[in-house]
Design a protein around this motif. Structure first.
Motif, mmCIF file in Angstrom:
data_model
loop_
_atom_site.group_PDB
_atom_site.id
_atom_site.type_symbol
_atom_site.label_atom_id
_atom_site.label_comp_id
_atom_site.label_asym_id
_atom_site.label_seq_id
_atom_site.Cartn_x
_atom_site.Cartn_y
_atom_site.Cartn_z
ATOM 1 N N THR A 30 28.063 -41.285 -46.233
ATOM 2 C CA THR A 30 29.387 -41.110 -46.579
ATOM 3 C C THR A 30 30.527 -40.783 -46.311
ATOM 4 O OG1 THR A 30 29.149 -40.150 -48.541
ATOM 5 C CG2 THR A 30 28.439 -42.741 -48.647
ATOM 6 N N PRO B 137 33.274 -43.352 -41.525
ATOM 7 C CA PRO B 137 33.273 -44.542 -41.667
ATOM 8 C C PRO B 137 32.340 -45.546 -41.760
ATOM 9 C CG PRO B 137 35.124 -42.433 -40.341
ATOM 10 C CD PRO B 137 33.186 -42.233 -40.129
ATOM 11 N N LEU C 177 30.475 -47.824 -44.474
ATOM 12 C CA LEU C 177 30.958 -48.690 -45.410
ATOM 13 C C LEU C 177 31.286 -49.368 -44.452
ATOM 14 C CD1 LEU C 177 33.160 -45.822 -47.958
ATOM 15 C CD2 LEU C 177 30.855 -46.720 -48.155
ATOM 16 N N ILE D 172 34.817 -52.276 -45.184
ATOM 17 C CA ILE D 172 36.009 -51.799 -44.952
ATOM 18 C C ILE D 172 35.748 -51.272 -43.880
ATOM 19 C CG2 ILE D 172 36.590 -49.404 -46.010
ATOM 20 C CD1 ILE D 172 35.151 -50.006 -48.610
ATOM 21 N N PRO E 157 37.720 -48.626 -40.813
ATOM 22 C CA PRO E 157 38.793 -47.274 -40.979
ATOM 23 C C PRO E 157 39.322 -46.571 -41.315
ATOM 24 C CG PRO E 157 37.395 -47.649 -38.647
ATOM 25 C CD PRO E 157 37.155 -48.914 -39.559
ATOM 26 N N GLN F 140 41.386 -48.362 -43.682
ATOM 27 C CA GLN F 140 40.622 -48.243 -44.999
ATOM 28 C C GLN F 140 40.180 -47.721 -45.763
ATOM 29 O OE1 GLN F 140 39.136 -51.995 -46.879
ATOM 30 N NE2 GLN F 140 41.095 -52.265 -48.247
ATOM 31 N N TYR F 141 39.336 -46.398 -44.679
ATOM 32 C CA TYR F 141 38.409 -45.540 -45.299
ATOM 33 C C TYR F 141 39.040 -44.559 -46.031
ATOM 34 C CZ TYR F 141 34.618 -41.738 -45.029
ATOM 35 O OH TYR F 141 34.304 -41.018 -45.509
ATOM 36 N N LYS F 142 39.948 -44.151 -45.065
ATOM 37 C CA LYS F 142 41.294 -43.199 -45.304
ATOM 38 C C LYS F 142 41.623 -43.102 -46.307
ATOM 39 C CE LYS F 142 41.256 -42.370 -39.953
ATOM 40 N NZ LYS F 142 41.853 -41.406 -38.776
ATOM 41 N N MET G 68 33.918 -39.106 -49.813
ATOM 42 C CA MET G 68 33.453 -40.466 -50.129
ATOM 43 C C MET G 68 32.599 -40.310 -51.206
ATOM 44 S SD MET G 68 34.266 -43.376 -49.808
ATOM 45 C CE MET G 68 35.912 -43.216 -48.020
#
Length: 405
Positions: free
Chosen positions: A217, A220, A223, A228, A230, A232-234, A242
């Motif tokens: 997880t 990036p 997900l 989601i 990249p 939004q991952y941050k 994560m």
């Protein structure tokens, strides 16, 4: 997919000012996003309608996604719901639902097709009662073939909620849980919130401490199946790993709401809706709302479009309510300004905007231009209440703004 549709998605997802590696991740997500992502939308429509206070005569613009919420808004009696989406699969799904509501003979047939969505006779129901009433593009989509060579309409004979990017991700999560000897369906057998929490603490939570889960997880791309990107991952991870964030979001889903009243929990832990007569379902699938949907279905319009482009072509002061889902998490500051310039131009007095963010705070302060932001009032207290009660549980914040003029 047409070149225009590909451009629409790439323009929304690929960050022009990102580093080369980040742009490569963006393009990988854009490629994954071009098929069916959400067979069911993962934002709580009950919370939406409470915050927005949709009423008679209002015009609502929203992002379609699985169209569950767009259709559910019709129960609040607006004059029109315009649902836009970059993804042609989502548009085709929404139009399939509209054709079914208009042409299926009764609620029972509608429920079997969309709530249970795995009966063999659904193929004949589609062929005889729905397909003749679909627009050509949507019909081509459903009668076309997926990567396995099966016609896409066969999803409704094998379980539509197990299909698509999110359905596949949830399936892999169940497979991984079984590897660690965890049965996610146990949550659904709990009779009280106390039992739900005990199951979460003893069986689900320890999985997030596994080294492999933490390593996986941290990437990036892991997900993408949740829809989601990249960027939004941050925002979702913030300063934490994560796995820690995902554990906290899953804890809310598993522990804060009774599974007897949360269809999101059934989709996450059971990969389908509950089939009992009192099953929790999205409003558009509830028996009591079937007559309202039949009466008001002509009020919904689903379009394959970028919401900024749609609003730019709309008249000034022509909309009352806006639902942006989490799309702003994908945007840079220039895109935010362009979007809110059009929202402000098209907003009627008292208009409301509702959106969600991966992180807890609203992303507008410090990013949206001061001139635009000053024309909107943030309903902070109500936003916190809506966030706490959003049954989907996967977002950090639900945010409500009202047009100040």
């Amino acid at each position: 997919m047409t070149a225009v549709a590909k451009r629409i998605i790439d323009d929304a997802v690929v960050r022009k000012d990102a580093k080369a590696g980040d742009r490569l991740l963006d393009r990988a997500f854009a490629l994954a996003f071009k098929g069916l992502v959400y067979a069911q939308i993962w934002e709580d429509p009950v919370i939406d309608m409470e915050g927005l206070q949709i009423g008679p005569g209002m015009r609502v613009m929203c992002i379609a996604s699985g169209s569950c919420n767009a259709l559910s808004y019709l129960t609040a009696d607006p004059a029109e719901v315009v649902a836009v989406d970059l993804n042609r699969a989502h548009v085709a799904l929404g139009k399939l639902k509209i054709a079914a509501i208009r042409n299926l003979p009764n609620y029972e047939r509608f429920r079997r097709f969309f709530a249970e969505a795995d009966h063999r006779e659904n193929a004949a129901v589609y062929r005889e009662s729905i397909a003749p009433h679909l627009d050509p593009q949507s019909r081509r989509y459903w009668e076309g073939r997926d990567l396995t060579g099966r016609r896409r309409i066969s999803h409704f004979t094998r379980g539509i909620y197990r299909q698509g990017l999110l359905g596949g991700f949830i399936g892999l999560a169940h497979l991984a849980a079984r590897f660690y000897r965890v049965d996610l369906r146990k949550v659904l057998a709990a009779n009280t919130l106390e039992e739900q929490r005990a199951i979460f603490e003893t069986e689900l939570a320890p999985v997030f401490d596994r080294a492999f889960v933490r390593w996986l997880t941290d990437h990036p791309a892991s997900l993408f199946g949740l829809g989601i990107p990249p960027a939004q991952y941050k925002a979702l991870a913030g300063d934490e790993r994560m796995a820690v964030v995902l554990r906290r979001r899953l804890e809310k889903l598993a522990c804060d709401f009774s599974v007897r009243d949360n269809y999101f929990a059934w989709q996450a832990f059971g990969r389908s809706y509950d089939r009992s007569p009192a099953a929790p379902l999205p409003p558009y699938l509830e028996r009591r709302n079937w007559p309202l949907l039949r009466e008001r279905i002509s009020r919904i319009d689903i379009r394959n479009a970028n919401m900024i482009d749609y609003l730019a072509q709309s008249d000034a002061a022509s909309h009352d309510r806006y639902v942006l889902l989490d799309a702003q998490d994908w945007m840079d500051d220039a895109q935010l300004d362009a979007l809110w310039a059009q929202i402000t131009r098209t907003a009627r007095p008292g208009a409301r905007v509702l959106f969600r963010t991966a992180a807890e705070p609203s992303l507008l302060p410090g990013r949206l231009s001061t001139d635009l932001l000053s024309r909107w009032t943030y309903r902070m207290g109500q936003s916190k209440q809506l966030t706490a009660r959003d049954r989907s549980s996967i977002y950090g914040g639900v945010h409500l703004y009202e047009f100040a003029g």
